[in-house]
Design an enzyme around this catalytic site. Structure first.
Site, PDB file in Angstrom:
ATOM      1  N   ASP A  59      10.833 -13.749  12.372  1.00  0.00           N
ATOM      2  CA  ASP A  59      11.374 -12.392  12.183  1.00  0.00           C
ATOM      3  C   ASP A  59      10.494 -11.410  12.948  1.00  0.00           C
ATOM      4  O   ASP A  59      10.944 -10.365  13.406  1.00  0.00           O
ATOM      5  CB  ASP A  59      11.328 -11.950  10.711  1.00  0.00           C
ATOM      6  CG  ASP A  59      12.187 -12.810   9.804  1.00  0.00           C
ATOM      7  OD1 ASP A  59      13.110 -13.462  10.312  1.00  0.00           O
ATOM      8  OD2 ASP A  59      11.920 -12.819   8.581  1.00  0.00           O
ATOM      9  N   MET A  90       3.862 -11.151   1.127  1.00  0.00           N
ATOM     10  CA  MET A  90       4.311 -12.551   1.258  1.00  0.00           C
ATOM     11  C   MET A  90       4.734 -12.828   2.691  1.00  0.00           C
ATOM     12  O   MET A  90       5.206 -11.935   3.387  1.00  0.00           O
ATOM     13  CB  MET A  90       5.490 -12.770   0.293  1.00  0.00           C
ATOM     14  CG  MET A  90       6.177 -14.116   0.364  1.00  0.00           C
ATOM     15  SD  MET A  90       7.525 -14.219   1.557  1.00  0.00           S
ATOM     16  CE  MET A  90       8.943 -13.936   0.507  1.00  0.00           C
ATOM     17  N   GLU A 183      10.730 -22.458  -3.115  1.00  0.00           N
ATOM     18  CA  GLU A 183      12.021 -21.850  -3.455  1.00  0.00           C
ATOM     19  C   GLU A 183      13.123 -22.906  -3.396  1.00  0.00           C
ATOM     20  O   GLU A 183      13.345 -23.529  -2.362  1.00  0.00           O
ATOM     21  CB  GLU A 183      12.317 -20.711  -2.476  1.00  0.00           C
ATOM     22  CG  GLU A 183      13.660 -20.056  -2.717  1.00  0.00           C
ATOM     23  CD  GLU A 183      13.877 -18.837  -1.840  1.00  0.00           C
ATOM     24  OE1 GLU A 183      12.919 -18.380  -1.178  1.00  0.00           O
ATOM     25  OE2 GLU A 183      15.008 -18.335  -1.811  1.00  0.00           O
ATOM     26  N   LYS A 185      17.104 -24.284  -3.723  1.00  0.00           N
ATOM     27  CA  LYS A 185      18.504 -23.890  -3.515  1.00  0.00           C
ATOM     28  C   LYS A 185      19.314 -25.179  -3.531  1.00  0.00           C
ATOM     29  O   LYS A 185      18.884 -26.171  -2.935  1.00  0.00           O
ATOM     30  CB  LYS A 185      18.638 -23.171  -2.170  1.00  0.00           C
ATOM     31  CG  LYS A 185      19.999 -22.518  -1.958  1.00  0.00           C
ATOM     32  CD  LYS A 185      20.061 -21.783  -0.622  1.00  0.00           C
ATOM     33  CE  LYS A 185      21.373 -21.041  -0.493  1.00  0.00           C
ATOM     34  NZ  LYS A 185      21.543 -20.412   0.840  1.00  0.00           N
ATOM     35  N   HIS A 222      20.477 -18.540  -6.038  1.00  0.00           N
ATOM     36  CA  HIS A 222      20.383 -19.998  -5.924  1.00  0.00           C
ATOM     37  C   HIS A 222      20.628 -20.682  -7.268  1.00  0.00           C
ATOM     38  O   HIS A 222      21.265 -21.727  -7.320  1.00  0.00           O
ATOM     39  CB  HIS A 222      19.027 -20.399  -5.352  1.00  0.00           C
ATOM     40  CG  HIS A 222      18.800 -19.860  -3.972  1.00  0.00           C
ATOM     41  ND1 HIS A 222      17.638 -20.076  -3.285  1.00  0.00           N
ATOM     42  CD2 HIS A 222      19.581 -19.105  -3.148  1.00  0.00           C
ATOM     43  CE1 HIS A 222      17.712 -19.488  -2.099  1.00  0.00           C
ATOM     44  NE2 HIS A 222      18.880 -18.881  -2.004  1.00  0.00           N
ATOM     45  N   ASP A 247      12.819 -13.842  -6.059  1.00  0.00           N
ATOM     46  CA  ASP A 247      13.823 -13.343  -5.114  1.00  0.00           C
ATOM     47  C   ASP A 247      14.993 -12.769  -5.906  1.00  0.00           C
ATOM     48  O   ASP A 247      15.806 -13.510  -6.487  1.00  0.00           O
ATOM     49  CB  ASP A 247      14.322 -14.464  -4.186  1.00  0.00           C
ATOM     50  CG  ASP A 247      13.421 -14.637  -2.958  1.00  0.00           C
ATOM     51  OD1 ASP A 247      12.401 -13.908  -2.849  1.00  0.00           O
ATOM     52  OD2 ASP A 247      13.743 -15.479  -2.100  1.00  0.00           O
ATOM     53  N   ASP A 257      27.133 -18.518  -0.593  1.00  0.00           N
ATOM     54  CA  ASP A 257      25.860 -17.794  -0.724  1.00  0.00           C
ATOM     55  C   ASP A 257      26.075 -16.306  -0.412  1.00  0.00           C
ATOM     56  O   ASP A 257      26.205 -15.915   0.736  1.00  0.00           O
ATOM     57  CB  ASP A 257      24.890 -18.420   0.287  1.00  0.00           C
ATOM     58  CG  ASP A 257      23.482 -17.888   0.148  1.00  0.00           C
ATOM     59  OD1 ASP A 257      23.181 -17.208  -0.841  1.00  0.00           O
ATOM     60  OD2 ASP A 257      22.684 -18.166   1.059  1.00  0.00           O
ATOM     61  N   ASP A 259      24.231 -13.340  -1.676  1.00  0.00           N
ATOM     62  CA  ASP A 259      23.080 -12.449  -1.460  1.00  0.00           C
ATOM     63  C   ASP A 259      23.400 -10.969  -1.654  1.00  0.00           C
ATOM     64  O   ASP A 259      23.013 -10.116  -0.846  1.00  0.00           O
ATOM     65  CB  ASP A 259      22.481 -12.661  -0.055  1.00  0.00           C
ATOM     66  CG  ASP A 259      21.676 -13.951   0.042  1.00  0.00           C
ATOM     67  OD1 ASP A 259      21.247 -14.480  -1.005  1.00  0.00           O
ATOM     68  OD2 ASP A 259      21.481 -14.428   1.177  1.00  0.00           O
ATOM     69  N   ASP A 289      15.758 -10.318  -2.048  1.00  0.00           N
ATOM     70  CA  ASP A 289      16.209 -11.199  -0.959  1.00  0.00           C
ATOM     71  C   ASP A 289      17.729 -11.116  -0.919  1.00  0.00           C
ATOM     72  O   ASP A 289      18.431 -11.958  -1.468  1.00  0.00           O
ATOM     73  CB  ASP A 289      15.750 -12.631  -1.204  1.00  0.00           C
ATOM     74  CG  ASP A 289      16.082 -13.528  -0.011  1.00  0.00           C
ATOM     75  OD1 ASP A 289      16.517 -12.988   1.025  1.00  0.00           O
ATOM     76  OD2 ASP A 289      15.915 -14.742  -0.119  1.00  0.00           O
TER      77      ASP A 289
HETATM   78  C1  GLT Z   1      16.925 -17.109   3.771  1.00  0.00           C
HETATM   79  C2  GLT Z   1      17.244 -17.751   2.463  1.00  0.00           C
HETATM   80  C3  GLT Z   1      16.404 -17.205   1.399  1.00  0.00           C
HETATM   81  C4  GLT Z   1      14.951 -17.537   1.534  1.00  0.00           C
HETATM   82  C5  GLT Z   1      14.333 -16.946   2.721  1.00  0.00           C
HETATM   83  C6  GLT Z   1      12.927 -17.454   2.856  1.00  0.00           C
HETATM   84  S1  GLT Z   1      15.258 -17.091   4.134  1.00  0.00           S
HETATM   85  O1  GLT Z   1      17.391 -15.805   3.784  1.00  0.00           O
HETATM   86  O2  GLT Z   1      18.622 -17.578   2.151  1.00  0.00           O
HETATM   87  O3  GLT Z   1      16.855 -17.516   0.131  1.00  0.00           O
HETATM   88  O4  GLT Z   1      14.282 -16.945   0.464  1.00  0.00           O
HETATM   89  O5  GLT Z   1      12.805 -18.474   3.767  1.00  0.00           O
HETATM   90 MN    MN Z   2      15.448 -16.396  -1.198  1.00  0.00          MN
HETATM   91 MN    MN Z   3      19.181 -17.107  -0.676  1.00  0.00          MN
END
Ligand code: GLT
Ligand code: MN
Ligand code: MN
Length: 389
Positions: A59, A90, A183, A185, A222, A247, A257, A259, A289
């Site tokens: 990024d 972070m 993390e 998912k 997630h 997040d 997904d 977000d 996030d």
């Molecule tokens: C990406 C993903 C996120 C993660 C990020 C960290 S990148 O956007 O969907 O859930 O937290 O790598």
């Molecule tokens: Mn995330």
């Molecule tokens: Mn995500």
């Protein structure tokens, strides 16, 4: 806007460069927003009142940047941080975007990819630490399969363990003050991703060489994608001393997904989450996030970012109201009433206790007749959320 919902540094609200910098590309459509530079994004975040900014290595520094380009980008970014007062709590590695990782990174069947993923992560750790990061997130977005013909899942776990053990040793060796947050998912972008939920991660962490250096970074979306109760995942992580990062976003169950902006979909879950974090005194960053709807321009992106923080602060105020509501408190007192008559059976096992308990008599029918008043309690919660109480 009322001042009491104004974000302040002590709230520790942070965003990833990839969140407000999301250009709105999706599997069906091209980007809808121009790409802003990391420096522009720092100023945008400062304008909306954020405290922190996080990033993946790429990024900030493009994957093919020369060392000279890297140094210039990092020095421009540091200048923007100095001028705005934003901090970097972070950092993380992008092990998802490049085609080299299409078959996985730390779990790839190709030892060259696994070694490259480790190299990329060590360099990204150096970059994160240089900019002040104390938490390092590892999200294994490509660590999965579409078909289990491709890989033995036990082998994948062993590779992941080896990689994280290696990285812990690297951090110790460098003398860095850095903790890892894994993390989970369940799927997307892979058909199935290993260690699908926060619960899986917590179990895995205990098998590592340095479990004390590794915690979790649970994401609302997630856990919701897995059909799970996010608060329960957070509570388990907290109780285990493993809630290193969080997040925040929102997500309808059983969807792709999404977000979404924090609290924009499931307000009641968001309320109990904020109440939990505030009640227990979670002191880590409140990281959003998420990203703005694809319909938005950068004014909409700012509204999105402000909305995440504002909703958090409104829910925090609602949690205080909930905690001091006399009727709710009276109900809770009743619900948790304890006349002490069972004290002799509480606590650790002893043979005497077990023998006494086996002889005790209980009025099972009366126990079954008790009404718990949870309908009233929940309705009071709803009325607080709806602002009529
Ligand atoms: C990406 C993903 C996120 C993660 C990020 C960290 S990148 O956007 O969907 O859930 O937290 O790598
Ligand atoms: Mn995330
Ligand atoms: Mn995500």
């Amino acid at each position: 806007m009322s001042d009491r919902y104004q974000p302040k540094p002590e709230h520790k609200f942070s965003f990833g460069l990839w969140t407000v910098g999301n250009v709105g590309r999706d599997p069906f459509g091209e980007p809808v927003r121009e790409r802003l530079s990391p420096v522009d994004l720092v100023y945008l975040l400062a304008e909306v009142g954020a405290w922190g900014v996080n990033f993946h290595d790429n990024d900030l520094v493009p994957i093919d940047a020369t060392p000279a380009e890297r140094d210039r980008i990092v020095s421009d970014f540091k200048k923007a941080l100095r001028e705005t007062g934003l901090v970097v709590p972070m950092a993380t590695t992008n092990l998802a975007s490049d085609p080299a990782f299409k078959e996985g990174a730390f779990t790839s069947n190709d030892p060259r990819v696994r070694a490259y993923a480790l190299q990329k992560t060590m360099r990204a750790i150096d970059l994160g630490v240089e900019l002040g990061a104390k938490i390092y997130v590892i999200w294994g977005g490509r660590e999965g399969v579409e078909t289990d013909a491709a890989k033995n899942p036990v082998e994948a776990l062993k590779r992941l363990r080896e990689a994280i053990n290696f990285l812990c040793e690297y951090v110790i060796d460098q003398g860095y003050d850095l903790k890892f947050a894994l993390e989970a998912k369940p799927n997307e972008p892979r058909g199935d991703i290993y260690l699908a939920t926060t619960g899986h991660m917590l179990a895995f962490i205990e098998t590592l060489d340095h479990p004390e250096m590794v915690g979790v970074n649970p994401e609302v979306a997630h856990e919701h994608m897995a059909g799970l109760n996010y608060l329960h995942a957070i509570a388990q992580a907290w109780e285990a001393g493993k809630l290193f990062h969080i997040d925040l976003n929102d997500q309808a169950f059983a969807r792709y997904d999404q977000d979404f902006r924090f609290g924009s979909w499931n307000l009641k879950s968001a309320f109990f989450l904020v109440k939990f974090l505030e009640d227990v005194g979670y002191e880590g960053p409140r990281h959003f996030d998420a990203h703005a709807y694809r319909t938005e321009d950068y004014e909409g992106v700012k509204e999105f970012a402000r909305g995440c923080m504002r909703t958090y602060l409104i829910l925090k105020e609602k949690a205080e109201q909930w905690n001091s509501d006399p009727e709710i408190q009276a109900l809770l007192k009743e619900i948790n009433a304890d006349d002490g008559s069972m004290d002799m059976f509480k606590g650790r096992y002893t043979p005497e206790k077990a023998a006494a308990l086996k002889m005790a008599s209980f009025d099972r029918v009366a126990l079954g007749k008790r009404g718990w008043a949870y309908e009233r309690l929940d309705q009071l919660t709803i009325e607080i959320l709806l602002g009529v109480r």
